[in-house]
Scaffold this active site. Structure first.
Site, PDB file in Angstrom:
ATOM      1  CE  LYS A 206      -3.363   1.847   2.263  1.00  0.00           C
ATOM      2  NZ  LYS A 206      -4.058   2.321   3.458  1.00  0.00           N
ATOM      3  CG  HIS A 380      -0.478 -34.051  19.114  1.00  0.00           C
ATOM      4  ND1 HIS A 380      -0.584 -35.281  19.737  1.00  0.00           N
ATOM      5  CD2 HIS A 380      -1.559 -33.944  18.294  1.00  0.00           C
ATOM      6  CE1 HIS A 380      -1.677 -35.909  19.290  1.00  0.00           C
ATOM      7  NE2 HIS A 380      -2.278 -35.119  18.409  1.00  0.00           N
TER       8      HIS A 380
END
Ligand code: F6P
Length: 529
Positions: A206, A380
């Site tokens: 931008k 996990h």
């Protein structure tokens, strides 16, 4: 609103805030499991909206507390705020800008208004270009079609497009590759897979001042220079997406993003070029349609049944009244694996603020730490922390009902859905039947919202992302902060420039002993490298 009105609104808001605090004091000692046991709990604490089931029945809250939060939303004029945002009022005061991302997905733009004409025209230009690339009508310097897109951008110029391409572009003929980091290992690794004659380079920024992006763009040009004769015109291989009218782009193609579009809200604009290249213009329009449908919901639905506002109220409640320090975004579908990273910028760059819209210090907490990751992987890795750690958190657990890519996968995807529900349950109910084996006990009492998508297609994904954008905007309104600027990131950039010059041997003035020693260590190594 005049100052008297402002004062009265602030007094009303303070009174409403105190009534929420009263409900929190009543509830904070009651385990969430007891509140959730109510047989009518689900019926009164979920909504189905545009293919998305949002179930907050396992949050640690009851209707009396929601009523107080509704009064807070009303006294903050949250719905009026969103109406003013959609209308184009200057709600990003520090940059004196309106906040126009909702206008990007208004497909039946009313004729005549300049901004609508510009938005429609630029969107059509971008979509037409994507069509020409996909159809092989826009080709490279030797007349061959493109097989790969190399997208260079970072932050809001990367996260949204990359997330959506990863989620939706399973059968894409074009290879879309994203490079963000200035670390040359990343872009070298990517370029090794690419052929200069078949690659379209998208430079997305931008501001067109972001160091990483400009570094990477320059490196890609040197990559071409080493592989393509100097007299070959490679301008067809570069396309730029920026708001910076002064960006030096030469005769290469450029798509404009209006200054009124925040980076983290820009995927709906020409910044979405890689999305249109990856999934095609029709699905890009469906993405916009999904977002527009959610816009219509939040703009037309009253307090109490407005889903975007509900999520914002829960965020404010968990952080400011239940002591949550983080909020987890946990997708149980690999197509949503980048959603946590997208939400991190959307939520923390928007509401990670400590002064309010008047420039005064905020008296409350604002954004929590937003984090998460692909599930069941997290189970996990860090679910031990979630279940037996000492920190309070809330969570969004997301999954989709079309997760099985093929009939033979039904059983394992049923298992994944079961894990999503199991984690929401354990987070709230915990486990207390371990007797003297206290190391097995789980306190629970953490609230979560389960978000079930009927299917993961462009329309539903557009609606989901818009829902989170509105949650962030509503939350910022109730907190009284500006959710649309990001001044906090600038100082680090200024400091990095000074220290880079120091590493280059220039005298940049006083610094602490640690910095001086670290610079000396690094300089010695660089010099001998
Ligand atoms: O430094 C933060 C930031 O400005 C984000 O707000 C933005 O999305 C990102 O950097 C990239 O900025 P640009 O699109 O201007 O390169």
């Amino acid at each position: 609103m005049n100052s008297v009105g402002n004062t009265r609104q602030l007094e009303n808001r303070d009174a409403a805030w105190e009534s929420v605090a009263l409900e929190a004091r009543r509830l904070v000692g009651i385990h969430g499991a007891r509140v959730a046991q109510d047989p009518a709990r689900f019926a009164n604490n979920h909504q189905r909206i545009h293919g998305i089931l949002v179930d907050w029945s396992r949050q640690r809250i009851d209707q009396k507390a929601f009523d107080a939060l509704d009064r807070l939303a009303t006294s903050s004029d949250a719905l009026g705020f969103l109406f003013r945002l959609a209308r184009g009022d200057v709600l990003n005061a520090s940059e004196n800008r309106s906040v126009m991302h909702m206008a990007l997905r208004v497909l039946d733009l009313d004729e005549g208004s300049n901004s609508s004409d510009d938005i429609r025209a630029e969107r059509q230009r971008m979509l037409d270009f994507a069509t020409h690339v996909r159809q092989g009508k826009h080709t490279g310097y030797d007349g061959r079609s493109f097989t790969d897109v190399l997208h260079i951008g970072i932050g809001g110029s990367h996260l949204g497009p990359a997330f959506i391409c990863d989620a939706l572009a399973s059968d894409c003929s074009l290879g879309v590759h994203f490079c963000t980091n200035a670390d040359r290992r990343e872009i070298r690794r990517t370029l090794r897979k690419l052929s200069p004659g078949r690659t379209l380079v998208v430079v997305a920024s931008k501001s067109y001042t972001t160091h990483e992006t400009l570094e990477n763009a320059a490196f890609v040009r040197s990559w071409y220079a080493e592989r393509v004769a100097a007299d070959v015109d490679i301008s067809r291989h570069f396309v730029h997406v920026t708001a910076n009218e002064r960006a030096e782009i030469g005769n290469e193609r450029v798509f404009r993003v209006p200054d009124t579009i925040g980076g983290r809200f820009s995927l709906w604009s020409a910044m979405g070029l890689p999305i249109a290249l990856a999934i095609g213009p029709q699905k890009f329009v469906e993405l916009l349609q999904g977002a527009q449908s959610m816009d219509q919901h939040v703009l037309s639905t009253p307090v109490g049944t407005n889903v975007g506002l509900r999520l914002a109220q829960l965020a404010l409640w968990n952080v400011n009244f239940l002591g949550s320090t983080s909020h987890l975004v946990l997708p149980y579908d690999t197509r949503l694996r980048m959603f946590p990273a997208f939400c991190q910028q959307l939520e923390m760059e928007s509401n990670g603020k400590s002064v309010d819209v008047h420039g005064d210090p905020v008296a409350t907490h604002t954004s929590p730490v937003v984090w998460g990751g692909s599930e069941t992987d997290g189970q996990h890795a860090w679910h031990q922390f979630l279940h037996q750690g000492t920190q309070r958190y809330s969570a969004d657990i997301l999954t989709t009902l079309d997760t099985a890519p093929s009939p033979g996968d039904q059983t394992v995807h049923r298992w994944i859905l079961a894990n999503a529900l199991a984690q929401s349950s354990v987070m709230l109910y915990g486990r207390s039947d371990s007797g003297d084996e206290t190391h097995k006990n789980i306190a629970g009492n953490h609230g979560s919202t389960v978000i079930l998508l009927d299917r993961l297609d462009a329309k539903t994904l557009g609606a989901l992302i818009a829902l989170y954008e509105h949650k962030v905007a509503f939350l910022g309104c109730m907190l009284g902060v500006n959710s649309f600027d990001q001044w906090g990131v600038e100082e680090g950039k200024v400091m990095a420039t000074a220290l880079d010059q120091a590493l280059d041997g220039k005298n940049v003035g006083l610094m602490d002993s640690a910095t001086a020693e670290l610079l000396r260590t690094i300089r010695a190594r660089i010099k001998n490298a």
